[in-house]
Motif scaffolding. Structure first.
Motif, PDB file in Angstrom:
ATOM      1  N   GLY A 114       8.003 -11.108  -2.663  1.00 33.29           N
ATOM      2  CA  GLY A 114       7.730 -11.162  -4.095  1.00 33.29           C
ATOM      3  C   GLY A 114       7.130  -9.896  -4.650  1.00 33.29           C
ATOM      4  O   GLY A 114       6.466  -9.922  -5.693  1.00 33.29           O
ATOM      5  N   LEU A 115       7.373  -8.756  -3.999  1.00 30.52           N
ATOM      6  CA  LEU A 115       6.796  -7.494  -4.461  1.00 30.52           C
ATOM      7  C   LEU A 115       7.652  -6.812  -5.510  1.00 30.52           C
ATOM      8  O   LEU A 115       7.185  -5.898  -6.198  1.00 30.52           O
ATOM      9  CB  LEU A 115       6.585  -6.539  -3.282  1.00 30.52           C
ATOM     10  N   ASP A 116       8.924  -7.235  -5.616  1.00 27.65           N
ATOM     11  CA  ASP A 116       9.782  -6.572  -6.602  1.00 27.65           C
ATOM     12  C   ASP A 116       9.329  -6.847  -8.023  1.00 27.65           C
ATOM     13  O   ASP A 116       9.543  -6.043  -8.936  1.00 27.65           O
ATOM     14  CB  ASP A 116      11.239  -7.008  -6.405  1.00 27.65           C
ATOM     15  N   SER A 149       0.822  -1.203   0.000  1.00 32.55           N
ATOM     16  CA  SER A 149       0.000   0.000   0.000  1.00 32.55           C
ATOM     17  C   SER A 149       0.859   1.256   0.000  1.00 32.55           C
ATOM     18  O   SER A 149       0.577   2.227  -0.713  1.00 32.55           O
ATOM     19  CB  SER A 149      -0.937  -0.008   1.219  1.00 32.55           C
ATOM     20  N   ALA A 150       1.954   1.262   0.773  1.00 29.49           N
ATOM     21  CA  ALA A 150       2.851   2.418   0.816  1.00 29.49           C
ATOM     22  C   ALA A 150       3.533   2.628  -0.529  1.00 29.49           C
ATOM     23  O   ALA A 150       3.715   3.771  -0.988  1.00 29.49           O
ATOM     24  CB  ALA A 150       3.883   2.234   1.925  1.00 29.49           C
ATOM     25  N   LEU A 151       3.940   1.521  -1.181  1.00 28.09           N
ATOM     26  CA  LEU A 151       4.565   1.635  -2.503  1.00 28.09           C
ATOM     27  C   LEU A 151       3.606   2.260  -3.517  1.00 28.09           C
ATOM     28  O   LEU A 151       3.992   3.107  -4.331  1.00 28.09           O
ATOM     29  CB  LEU A 151       5.023   0.255  -2.981  1.00 28.09           C
ATOM     30  N   LEU A 152       2.344   1.833  -3.469  1.00 21.31           N
ATOM     31  CA  LEU A 152       1.362   2.382  -4.412  1.00 21.31           C
ATOM     32  C   LEU A 152       1.141   3.862  -4.169  1.00 21.31           C
ATOM     33  O   LEU A 152       0.994   4.657  -5.102  1.00 21.31           O
ATOM     34  CB  LEU A 152       0.037   1.619  -4.292  1.00 21.31           C
ATOM     35  N   ARG A 153       1.101   4.273  -2.906  1.00 21.07           N
ATOM     36  CA  ARG A 153       0.881   5.686  -2.599  1.00 21.07           C
ATOM     37  C   ARG A 153       2.020   6.554  -3.108  1.00 21.07           C
ATOM     38  O   ARG A 153       1.809   7.700  -3.498  1.00 21.07           O
ATOM     39  CB  ARG A 153       0.719   5.875  -1.084  1.00 21.07           C
ATOM     40  N   HIS A 154       3.236   6.019  -3.086  1.00 21.04           N
ATOM     41  CA  HIS A 154       4.405   6.800  -3.497  1.00 21.04           C
ATOM     42  C   HIS A 154       4.869   6.461  -4.907  1.00 21.04           C
ATOM     43  O   HIS A 154       5.999   6.789  -5.284  1.00 21.04           O
ATOM     44  CB  HIS A 154       5.551   6.579  -2.504  1.00 21.04           C
ATOM     45  N   GLY A 155       3.957   5.854  -5.692  1.00 19.83           N
ATOM     46  CA  GLY A 155       4.319   5.552  -7.076  1.00 19.83           C
ATOM     47  C   GLY A 155       5.517   4.633  -7.191  1.00 19.83           C
ATOM     48  O   GLY A 155       6.315   4.749  -8.111  1.00 19.83           O
ATOM     49  N   TRP A 156       5.661   3.726  -6.238  1.00 18.10           N
ATOM     50  CA  TRP A 156       6.748   2.738  -6.205  1.00 18.10           C
ATOM     51  C   TRP A 156       8.112   3.407  -5.974  1.00 18.10           C
ATOM     52  O   TRP A 156       9.151   2.859  -6.315  1.00 18.10           O
ATOM     53  CB  TRP A 156       6.765   1.897  -7.476  1.00 18.10           C
ATOM     54  N   ASN A 157       8.081   4.582  -5.374  1.00 14.85           N
ATOM     55  CA  ASN A 157       9.333   5.256  -5.007  1.00 14.85           C
ATOM     56  C   ASN A 157       9.837   4.626  -3.707  1.00 14.85           C
ATOM     57  O   ASN A 157       9.243   4.813  -2.634  1.00 14.85           O
ATOM     58  CB  ASN A 157       9.084   6.756  -4.833  1.00 14.85           C
ATOM     59  N   LYS A 158      10.957   3.888  -3.784  1.00 14.69           N
ATOM     60  CA  LYS A 158      11.437   3.096  -2.638  1.00 14.69           C
ATOM     61  C   LYS A 158      11.996   3.979  -1.537  1.00 14.69           C
ATOM     62  O   LYS A 158      11.868   3.661  -0.349  1.00 14.69           O
ATOM     63  CB  LYS A 158      12.494   2.100  -3.114  1.00 14.69           C
ATOM     64  N   SER A 159      12.642   5.094  -1.896  1.00  9.56           N
ATOM     65  CA  SER A 159      13.210   5.968  -0.871  1.00  9.56           C
ATOM     66  C   SER A 159      12.110   6.548   0.004  1.00  9.56           C
ATOM     67  O   SER A 159      12.206   6.551   1.240  1.00  9.56           O
ATOM     68  CB  SER A 159      14.023   7.084  -1.528  1.00  9.56           C
ATOM     69  N   SER A 207      15.446   1.155   6.219  1.00  5.64           N
ATOM     70  CA  SER A 207      16.515   1.578   5.310  1.00  5.64           C
ATOM     71  C   SER A 207      16.165   1.121   3.915  1.00  5.64           C
ATOM     72  O   SER A 207      15.327   0.247   3.728  1.00  5.64           O
ATOM     73  CB  SER A 207      17.854   0.977   5.746  1.00  5.64           C
ATOM     74  N   ARG A 208      16.820   1.703   2.926  1.00  4.31           N
ATOM     75  CA  ARG A 208      16.535   1.301   1.547  1.00  4.31           C
ATOM     76  C   ARG A 208      16.889  -0.164   1.331  1.00  4.31           C
ATOM     77  O   ARG A 208      16.169  -0.886   0.652  1.00  4.31           O
ATOM     78  CB  ARG A 208      17.317   2.196   0.586  1.00  4.31           C
ATOM     79  N   LEU A 209      18.012  -0.608   1.951  1.00  2.00           N
ATOM     80  CA  LEU A 209      18.419  -2.015   1.821  1.00  2.00           C
ATOM     81  C   LEU A 209      17.406  -2.921   2.505  1.00  2.00           C
ATOM     82  O   LEU A 209      17.051  -3.987   1.977  1.00  2.00           O
ATOM     83  CB  LEU A 209      19.817  -2.212   2.424  1.00  2.00           C
ATOM     84  N   GLY A 210      16.953  -2.519   3.720  1.00  2.00           N
ATOM     85  CA  GLY A 210      15.967  -3.339   4.425  1.00  2.00           C
ATOM     86  C   GLY A 210      14.674  -3.470   3.641  1.00  2.00           C
ATOM     87  O   GLY A 210      14.042  -4.531   3.617  1.00  2.00           O
ATOM     88  N   LEU A 211      14.249  -2.366   2.979  1.00  2.00           N
ATOM     89  CA  LEU A 211      13.035  -2.422   2.173  1.00  2.00           C
ATOM     90  C   LEU A 211      13.215  -3.347   0.993  1.00  2.00           C
ATOM     91  O   LEU A 211      12.320  -4.119   0.652  1.00  2.00           O
ATOM     92  CB  LEU A 211      12.665  -1.009   1.700  1.00  2.00           C
TER      93      LEU A 211
END
Length: 669
Positions: free
Chosen positions: A658-660, A627-637, A646-650
């Motif tokens: 399997g979300l990648d 849900s967070a990825l969708l809200r931010h347009g898949w912006n990982k940062s 952290s970006r690595l932890g995400l």
């Protein structure tokens, strides 16, 4: 007493005819049915009548056109004497009184003739002078009565005034004013002299005579009804022992509408032909007065009805103005609230049709606000009934293409065999039944917005054709040779998992990247239950008729909030509409709700699902990250910052769950 009468009738071009009368009466006129028919065009059909009166033989004019003359003087009704000459137009009638055996006495006849010649001129002058004096007096009296009648405004008073005037005009013993009603007549007034009311008028007059006058429109006069052979066998005449009678019709433009009936039960010879003529003239004046009174009454009734309707309309207008003020104030407050909420949310546009201010909906509206002014395609995902079309319409009407059209189509509702012709259009003659050119949906949406609902229902072949249109911005109709340029903004929607369809090959990857420029995920209603009271209030206000008011008991609202709503907002709307249809207004209690809502029991939050606590935590973590990825347009940062990772932890968690593999293109890609 009177003896037999012999009439000598001489008309131009005809031989003299002789008629003997012993008693009764005869009618003379041009009517072949008259007792003495006369072929003289100067006569009326019923010109005059000769009858046996109380004081001897008499002649009376029946309202003829050219009049009846006795010894050179016009008459209305007069007594006949031996040797009198009656002139009717060009016809002359001479009266003689023979002996009882039918032979004439020459000496008596000669004497009568000499006396008639000697007295003719003085008698004619005396008769004419007396007649003129009587006519002048009657005319003056008639004018006075007419002034009195016209001064009366009330119809009841007018009816009494007319009858009193008729009695006064003829010195009648009784009077009846009869008015026609549909197929019968009624006694409207019954009077005696000196303005007295006649008690119990029913059965006090000859109904048959009144009925004949009203039916035929012809006056009836009788000097002595007991001796008048016209009324032989009339039971009412015999029972009432009537003597003198006169009855004249009251005429109107559309026929007879009543009669004036006068009689005298004690004296015979009370009325004569002169009274008939005067009463007929008086009846004409009375008819005008009655018609004017009725017109005044109808005008007054219409005026009162107009005033009543005007007051009723004014009351309705007051109610409408009051309701309009209430609605206007409510709308103004709603707009102010929406503007305030938009300011609080930091939104650029107003979303009046989208009800909901829960955190989940706030996040959606912020994203919609950001993409509205862009030109890239938008993909709206969510369960059925969550309001995907409302999002598409908000993007269109708030965006730069608001002046164009928004063309919406459910891809799952079009048969596969018709989909290409619907979207691309066709030329005349392209196939059987194509009798005209037809622009497809792509062309119709030119310079506007094309909303493709349930895009996941399209076949792979159509997906390929859609992709070509999106890449080249051109379409070619079926049966056509030339391409047409199209320019539209695409908003697609689906309730299916397109990432799963990508993995299974049911949806083209290249088309996915074309339609999913930005993904807006609408939360189900169960994920934003704090919006349910707002939605219920909106649906109640939207569907209520003027004057209706609904209120939900708190217990009923609690049940609505607790329910999971698998059909989302659409199911909630249908439930509210059902409640409004069953309840004409008032309070909605829990027992009014549908059985599925009453029977629903929320899951136990303390229950452990299959797989234990670890599986529940992983499922929750996976849904929160997605849900967070969708809200931010898949912006990982940004997603990692929001989740406190952290970006690595995400990245590790994306690989773990399997979300990648679901990652769509970024905005602007």
């Amino acid at each position: 007493m009177h003896g037999p009468l012999r009439l000598f009738v001489k008309s131009p071009g005809q031989e003299e005819r002789v008629y003997d009368m012993v008693d009764g009466s005869v009618t003379i006129g041009r009517d072949p049915a008259a007792e003495i028919p006369v072929d003289d065009r100067t006569l009326s059909r019923r010109h005059c009548r000769v009858y046996a009166g109380a004081d001897g033989w008499r002649v009376t004019d029946l309202g003829s056109r050219n009049g009846t003359f006795l010894n050179g003087s016009p008459i209305l009704d007069d007594r006949l004497e031996a040797g009198d000459a009656v002139e009717l137009g060009e016809t002359k009638i001479t009266a003689y009184f023979p002996d009882g055996d039918g032979s004439e006495s020459l000496d008596e006849a000669g004497l009568e003739t000499l006396l008639a010649r000697a007295m003719r001129q003085p008698k004619a002058r005396a008769t004419a002078v007396a007649g003129r004096h009587r006519e002048i007096r009657a005319l003056r009296h008639l004018m006075e009565l007419n002034e009195k009648i016209n001064a009366l405004r009330d119809e009841d008073q007018l009816l009494e005034g007319i009858l009193d005037a008729a009695i006064e005009l003829t010195d009648a013993g009784r009077g009846f004013l009869l008015l026609k009603q549909e197929d019968h007549f009624v006694v409207r007034r019954a009077r005696l002299p000196d303005h007295r009311e006649l008690a119990d008028p029913d059965g006090s007059f000859s109904v048959s005579v009144a009925a004949r006058v009203i039916a035929d429109g012809v006056s009836v006069l009788s000097e002595d009804m007991q001796m008048d052979d016209r009324f032989d066998g009339n039971a009412s005449v015999a029972n009432l022992k009537l003597r003198s009678l006169v009855c004249v019709p009251v005429l109107a433009a559309d026929g007879v509408f009543g009669a004036i009936y006068l009689d005298n039960a004690f004296e015979k010879g009370q009325f004569d032909g002169w009274d008939v003529r005067m009463l007929e003239s008086f009846a004409s004046l009375a008819s005008i007065a009655l018609r004017n009174a009725r017109e005044r009454r109808e005008i007054a009734m219409r005026r009162r009805e107009a005033v009543r309707q005007s007051r009723r309309i004014e009351r309705l207008n007051d109610r409408l103005r009051k309701a309009l003020r209430i609605r206007t104030n409510a709308l103004r407050r709603a707009r102010e609230d929406l503007a305030k909420q938009a300011d609080e949310l930091g939104l650029k546009y107003s979303y009046e049709q989208i009800v909901g201010r829960s955190p989940a909906m706030r996040s959606v509206l912020r994203l919609v606000d950001r993409v509205t002014d862009l030109t890239i395609p938008v993909l709206v995902v969510g369960e059925s009934g969550t309001g995907k079309e409302l999002i598409a319409r908000a993007i269109h009407f708030n965006g730069p293409r608001r002046r164009g059209r928004i063309i919406g189509e459910n891809c799952g509702a079009i048969p596969a065999t018709l989909m290409e012709s619907e979207f691309f259009g066709y030329e005349r003659g392209a196939f059987t039944g194509a009798n005209r050119d037809h622009a497809g949906l792509f062309e119709q949406a030119h310079e506007g917005t094309l909303f493709l609902d349930e895009i996941g229902e399209t076949s792979l072949d159509m997906q390929k054709k859609f992709l070509r249109v999106l890449e080249e911005s051109e379409v070619r109709r079926l049966g056509g040779k030339e391409t047409v340029s199209v320019d539209f903004r695409l908003v697609a929607a689906t309730n299916r998992d397109l990432s799963e369809m990508l993995r299974s090959g049911a949806f083209r990857e290249d088309l996915y990247y074309r339609v999913a420029g930005v993904i807006i995920e609408l939360p189900p209603l169960r994920a934003r239950k704090e919006d349910i009271p707002l939605l219920v209030a909106h649906f109640l206000e939207e569907g209520a008729a003027p004057g209706q008011a609904f209120r939900l008991e708190p217990a009923a609202m609690d049940l609505l909030v607790a329910y999971e709503w698998p059909g989302n907002v659409r199911e909630l709307r249908n439930e509210v509409q059902r409640l409004m249809a069953l309840q004409a207004g008032g309070v909605i209690t829990p027992e009014h709700l549908s059985s599925r809502i009453l029977a629903y029991r929320p899951p136990d939050p303390d229950a452990v699902e299959e797989g234990g606590l670890k599986a529940m935590v992983e499922d929750l973590e996976r849904r929160v990250i997605r849900s967070a990825l969708l809200r931010h347009g898949w912006n990982k940062s940004r997603t990692a910052a929001e989740l406190g990772l952290s970006r690595l932890g995400l990245r590790k968690k994306l690989e773990r769950y399997g979300l990648d593999s679901e990652q769509p293109p970024k905005i602007g890609r």
